[in-house]
Design an enzyme around this catalytic site. Sequence first.
Site, PDB file in Angstrom:
ATOM      1  CG  ASP A  82      -0.402   0.027   2.568  1.00 49.94           C
ATOM      2  OD1 ASP A  82       1.076  -0.446   2.327  1.00 49.94           O
ATOM      3  OD2 ASP A  82      -0.824   0.094   3.610  1.00 49.94           O
ATOM      4  CG  HIS A  83       1.588   3.676  -2.567  1.00 51.79           C
ATOM      5  ND1 HIS A  83       2.574   4.359  -3.268  1.00 51.79           N
ATOM      6  CD2 HIS A  83       1.781   2.361  -3.285  1.00 51.79           C
ATOM      7  CE1 HIS A  83       3.180   3.832  -4.209  1.00 51.79           C
ATOM      8  NE2 HIS A  83       2.384   2.582  -4.348  1.00 51.79           N
ATOM      9  N   PRO A  84       0.841   5.391   1.532  1.00 49.33           N
ATOM     10  CG  PRO A  84       2.682   7.252   1.922  1.00 49.33           C
ATOM     11  CD  PRO A  84       2.360   5.732   0.894  1.00 49.33           C
ATOM     12  CG  MET A  85      -4.128   5.920   0.104  1.00 47.11           C
ATOM     13  SD  MET A  85      -5.619   5.116  -0.169  1.00 47.11           S
ATOM     14  CE  MET A  85      -5.788   4.435   1.327  1.00 47.11           C
TER      15      MET A  85
END
Length: 213
Positions: A82-85
């Site tokens: 995942d990416h840091p949204m």
Amino acid sequence: MEKHPIHRPAESKPLTPEPEIHESAHILHSMFGSWTSVGPRNQIIESHIGDYTYTMDDVTINYTEVGRYTSIASHVCINPVDHPMERVTQHHMTYRRRDYDFATTDDEAIFERRRSNRVTIGHDVWIGHGAIIMKGVHIGTGAVIGSGAIVTKDVEPYAIVVGVPAKPVRKRFSEDVISSLLQIAWWDWPREVIMERFEELSDTASFIRKYGG
């Protein structure tokens, strides 16, 4: 008469207790059991692959525990990162800072967060072509994940799930049969016992009559 070339697939090389890892696979801090096979262009990061499990081509596995005798088809992705949204930018320059010369260290908190959301996959699971298993999911022993499914929730043992998001359509066997198979736990048998009883693995009813409690 027009002649056409004939193409025959190369004969597969017999496996051995030593893991067979294709030369194009990228492996990082991972462990493999006996009689395992990893296909072309796999990427496997910080994962453990149990005995006799195999992967086909273009498979990605991150931060995952995979049981024994599991079959993973091509283009499967397990635990996509995942990416840091919550940040101003989702781009990985904010945590892979060294690559972009923004800092001398990376943001290890992001990588630790990924490690803490491991996927666990039981024994004798079949994961179909192009399926995606999302972070933190547990796949029960004997389950079937349909091609193209996106699995966002835990899957019970011997359940068949399909679709986006994946939903159960049925169980492979009755609850009594499932209970017996889980109690027998043939996947824990040593190889010499598997060899001795190999022919019996194809007849579920007689197998349970003979080895069930």
